[in-house]
Enzyme design. Structure first.
Site, PDB file in Angstrom:
ATOM      1  N   HIS A   9      43.430  44.731  37.277  1.00  0.00           N
ATOM      2  CA  HIS A   9      43.223  44.549  38.721  1.00  0.00           C
ATOM      3  C   HIS A   9      43.301  45.899  39.442  1.00  0.00           C
ATOM      4  O   HIS A   9      42.413  46.253  40.213  1.00  0.00           O
ATOM      5  CB  HIS A   9      44.289  43.583  39.248  1.00  0.00           C
ATOM      6  CG  HIS A   9      44.294  43.379  40.744  1.00  0.00           C
ATOM      7  ND1 HIS A   9      43.879  42.205  41.329  1.00  0.00           N
ATOM      8  CD2 HIS A   9      44.691  44.191  41.755  1.00  0.00           C
ATOM      9  CE1 HIS A   9      43.996  42.304  42.645  1.00  0.00           C
ATOM     10  NE2 HIS A   9      44.500  43.505  42.935  1.00  0.00           N
ATOM     11  N   GLU A  10      44.359  46.650  39.157  1.00  0.00           N
ATOM     12  CA  GLU A  10      44.552  47.934  39.855  1.00  0.00           C
ATOM     13  C   GLU A  10      43.428  48.912  39.530  1.00  0.00           C
ATOM     14  O   GLU A  10      42.881  49.569  40.416  1.00  0.00           O
ATOM     15  CB  GLU A  10      45.910  48.548  39.514  1.00  0.00           C
ATOM     16  CG  GLU A  10      47.117  47.727  39.978  1.00  0.00           C
ATOM     17  CD  GLU A  10      47.039  47.286  41.431  1.00  0.00           C
ATOM     18  OE1 GLU A  10      46.502  48.039  42.261  1.00  0.00           O
ATOM     19  OE2 GLU A  10      47.496  46.165  41.731  1.00  0.00           O
ATOM     20  N   HIS A  37      40.282  48.319  41.385  1.00  0.00           N
ATOM     21  CA  HIS A  37      40.233  48.886  42.743  1.00  0.00           C
ATOM     22  C   HIS A  37      39.588  50.274  42.699  1.00  0.00           C
ATOM     23  O   HIS A  37      38.873  50.671  43.621  1.00  0.00           O
ATOM     24  CB  HIS A  37      41.631  48.986  43.348  1.00  0.00           C
ATOM     25  CG  HIS A  37      42.136  47.691  43.921  1.00  0.00           C
ATOM     26  ND1 HIS A  37      41.417  46.955  44.834  1.00  0.00           N
ATOM     27  CD2 HIS A  37      43.297  47.000  43.716  1.00  0.00           C
ATOM     28  CE1 HIS A  37      42.106  45.865  45.168  1.00  0.00           C
ATOM     29  NE2 HIS A  37      43.248  45.857  44.503  1.00  0.00           N
ATOM     30  N   TYR A  71      38.799  47.560  53.104  1.00  0.00           N
ATOM     31  CA  TYR A  71      39.958  46.782  52.657  1.00  0.00           C
ATOM     32  C   TYR A  71      40.511  45.931  53.801  1.00  0.00           C
ATOM     33  O   TYR A  71      41.690  46.019  54.162  1.00  0.00           O
ATOM     34  CB  TYR A  71      41.023  47.720  52.081  1.00  0.00           C
ATOM     35  CG  TYR A  71      41.973  47.020  51.147  1.00  0.00           C
ATOM     36  CD1 TYR A  71      41.518  46.471  49.957  1.00  0.00           C
ATOM     37  CD2 TYR A  71      43.320  46.904  51.452  1.00  0.00           C
ATOM     38  CE1 TYR A  71      42.381  45.827  49.096  1.00  0.00           C
ATOM     39  CE2 TYR A  71      44.194  46.261  50.595  1.00  0.00           C
ATOM     40  CZ  TYR A  71      43.713  45.721  49.418  1.00  0.00           C
ATOM     41  OH  TYR A  71      44.576  45.076  48.561  1.00  0.00           O
ATOM     42  N   GLU A 130      39.588  42.468  46.789  1.00  0.00           N
ATOM     43  CA  GLU A 130      40.627  41.821  45.998  1.00  0.00           C
ATOM     44  C   GLU A 130      40.028  40.904  44.924  1.00  0.00           C
ATOM     45  O   GLU A 130      40.513  40.845  43.792  1.00  0.00           O
ATOM     46  CB  GLU A 130      41.541  41.005  46.918  1.00  0.00           C
ATOM     47  CG  GLU A 130      42.644  41.829  47.549  1.00  0.00           C
ATOM     48  CD  GLU A 130      43.536  42.454  46.476  1.00  0.00           C
ATOM     49  OE1 GLU A 130      44.032  41.718  45.602  1.00  0.00           O
ATOM     50  OE2 GLU A 130      43.715  43.674  46.507  1.00  0.00           O
ATOM     51  N   ASP A 156      48.285  41.051  56.301  1.00  0.00           N
ATOM     52  CA  ASP A 156      47.649  41.330  55.002  1.00  0.00           C
ATOM     53  C   ASP A 156      46.208  41.826  55.197  1.00  0.00           C
ATOM     54  O   ASP A 156      45.300  41.412  54.462  1.00  0.00           O
ATOM     55  CB  ASP A 156      47.699  40.057  54.135  1.00  0.00           C
ATOM     56  CG  ASP A 156      47.147  40.258  52.737  1.00  0.00           C
ATOM     57  OD1 ASP A 156      47.215  41.396  52.232  1.00  0.00           O
ATOM     58  OD2 ASP A 156      46.648  39.279  52.158  1.00  0.00           O
ATOM     59  N   HIS A 211      44.563  39.161  50.382  1.00  0.00           N
ATOM     60  CA  HIS A 211      45.126  38.541  49.173  1.00  0.00           C
ATOM     61  C   HIS A 211      45.140  37.015  49.272  1.00  0.00           C
ATOM     62  O   HIS A 211      45.592  36.340  48.359  1.00  0.00           O
ATOM     63  CB  HIS A 211      46.548  39.038  48.915  1.00  0.00           C
ATOM     64  CG  HIS A 211      46.619  40.480  48.547  1.00  0.00           C
ATOM     65  ND1 HIS A 211      46.721  41.480  49.490  1.00  0.00           N
ATOM     66  CD2 HIS A 211      46.576  41.106  47.342  1.00  0.00           C
ATOM     67  CE1 HIS A 211      46.756  42.652  48.875  1.00  0.00           C
ATOM     68  NE2 HIS A 211      46.666  42.465  47.581  1.00  0.00           N
TER      69      HIS A 211
END
Lengths: 376, 88
Positions: free
Chosen positions: A159-160, A163, A174, A183, A256, A261
């Protein structure tokens, strides 16, 4: 400005709500942000040195519970394992993610130019998070009460790093729908890295994000579920998983960054539906459609519908117009309340709608098909 | 001085809230918090740019700030208020 992007909505709020110097700084940064907007190479300014193509290079640092990056170098590419689980997990996870992108999609690291993959572990004290700061991955150890260390799930690492891929491709803002898509793509390829490493079919996979992050005392299986958004956890302390699975439940929150998310549950579920409709290994067909969409078809302000229509287009180009993948994609998006426009499906966006003289009589309240098409 | 902090975002996207009314705090703690806040008004929270970073909405006597998780001065306030409110 020490990061690749500026989130203008934060600056805008500061410029509106703050006083004195703070307000001036925010306004100045907004102007800078405007200058940089659309300039995708900004992130590349910070990228690591040129590296020969096709090489996997990982570097793991120990932040030693401080919040200063990157920390002390503890393991480089090819170095033996160390006596620190988080270091080894970050190293192995980055390696599996690199291999996935290289072998499945032919992508050479996050920038497709062999960028070195840097990770810092043991960031902060009881830090309940994992992040991509535009240049590297950051992992906290978790508080131990609710969260375990964030390197414990391979899909979190995937996931990271995704990005990073997004930063160098669609560069999705974002915030709001583009942020939820940002996301979403991280969850999609995070979960695919895991499925690929387990050689798991769509039917066999659990479709969970962050399984293994929560401690035993938390009532929950994971952080998010692509199969059933909103059901990953339900706990007295953490609350209930807030993800919607359908557009009618889209959360118009300000927190958020506009629910990035939260609302990612909608496209996440569409991907799950498309992949399971198609069956087999999700990275081969659905994953490829989404990869082409992310890397070739979206811009920074893409909305859910843009993404839906881009996946339709990509599916047609990759696997044939009207073939099963394209049909599965259309059905998946329809089921989550993001239907493709009729003009897109009919492929007649540039053609005038033909009025026929023998149109069948309409039932009361029915809209002529030609009207729907011309309106779309 | 009334301070409300809402943390959102982060990889897990879980919301955390803290509320502190400095009038109800012991005098040394009250001075400490108010001193931190007095510095904040001259501080510039840096621009974010980190995916999955926490986002904080801080309300100080009704005035709202959206703060990324990176500025040490803001973070000090957030950590102290969360600690006083009994949160991590």
């Amino acid at each position: 400005m020490h990061h690749g992007f500026l989130p203008p909505h934060i600056l805008r709020r500061l410029a509106e709500h703050a006083e004195g110097e703070l307000r001036e700084h925010a306004q100045a940064s907004l102007e800078l942000s405007a200058q940089l907007r659309g300039e995708r190479s900004v992130a590349a300014l910070f990228a690591s040195f040129a590296i020969p193509a096709g090489e996997k290079r990982r570097t793991i640092y120990d932040a030693r519970h401080k919040r200063t990056l990157p920390g002390k170098l503890v393991r480089g590419e090819g170095d033996p394992r160390v006596h620190d689980t988080a270091v080894n997990e970050a190293y192995d996870g980055a390696g599996k993610t690199y291999d996935f992108y290289k072998k499945v999609y032919g992508r050479n690291s996050v920038d497709d130019r062999g960028m070195r993959l840097d990770s810092s572990v043991h960031y902060g004290v009881h830090f309940d998070n994992a992040e991509w700061n535009g240049r590297q991955m950051i992992y906290g150890d978790g508080d131990g009460q609710l969260f375990r260390r964030f390197t414990a799930s391979l899909d979190v690492i995937g996931h990271e790093l995704t990005h990073g891929v997004t930063q160098y491709t669609a560069a999705l803002d974002y915030a709001d729908e583009p942020g939820a898509l940002n996301e979403h793509f991280s969850d999609v390829f995070g979960v695919l890295v895991k499925q690929y490493s387990l050689r798991q079919t769509a039917a066999k996979a659990d479709w969970l994000i962050g399984a293994g992050l929560l401690t035993k005392r938390v009532h929950g299986a994971a952080i998010r579920s692509m199969k059933a958004p909103g059901t990953a956890y339900d706990d007295p302390v953490l609350g209930k998983d807030p993800q919607p699975a359908h557009m009618r439940d889209y959360d118009n929150t300000n927190s958020d960054n506009g629910g990035v998310h939260i609302n990612s549950g909608i496209p996440n579920h569409a991907f799950y539906l498309a992949a399971t409709l198609l069956g087999g290994k999700a990275w081969e067909v659905a994953g490829r459609i989404w990869y082409v969409t992310l890397t070739q078809k979206l811009d920074a302000r893409a909305q859910f519908r843009d993404c839906a229509e881009a996946t339709w287009e990509a599916a047609g180009e990759l696997f044939g117009s009207g073939a099963a993948p394209q049909q599965a994609v259309a059905q998946a998006w329809k089921q989550v309340g993001v239907p493709l426009r009729d003009a897109v499906i009919s492929g007649g966006t540039r053609l005038p709608v033909l009025e026929t003289s023998f149109a069948p009589p309409l039932a009361a309240g029915e809209i002529p098909a030609s009207r729907i098409r011309s309106r779309a | 001085m009334v301070i409300d902090i809402t943390r959102s975002g982060g990889f897990a996207g879980i919301i955390r809230k803290a509320h502190v009314d400095t009038a109800a705090l012991p005098p040394p703690l009250r001075s400490e918090i108010e001193a931190i806040v007095s510095h904040l008004r001259q501080a510039m929270p840096p621009a974010g740019g980190t995916a999955d970073a926490f986002v904080y909405e801080v309300r100080i006597d009704g005035m709202r700030f959206t703060v990324p998780d990176e500025d040490p001065a803001w973070r000090k306030l957030i950590e102290r208020v969360f600690a006083i409110a009994g949160l991590q």
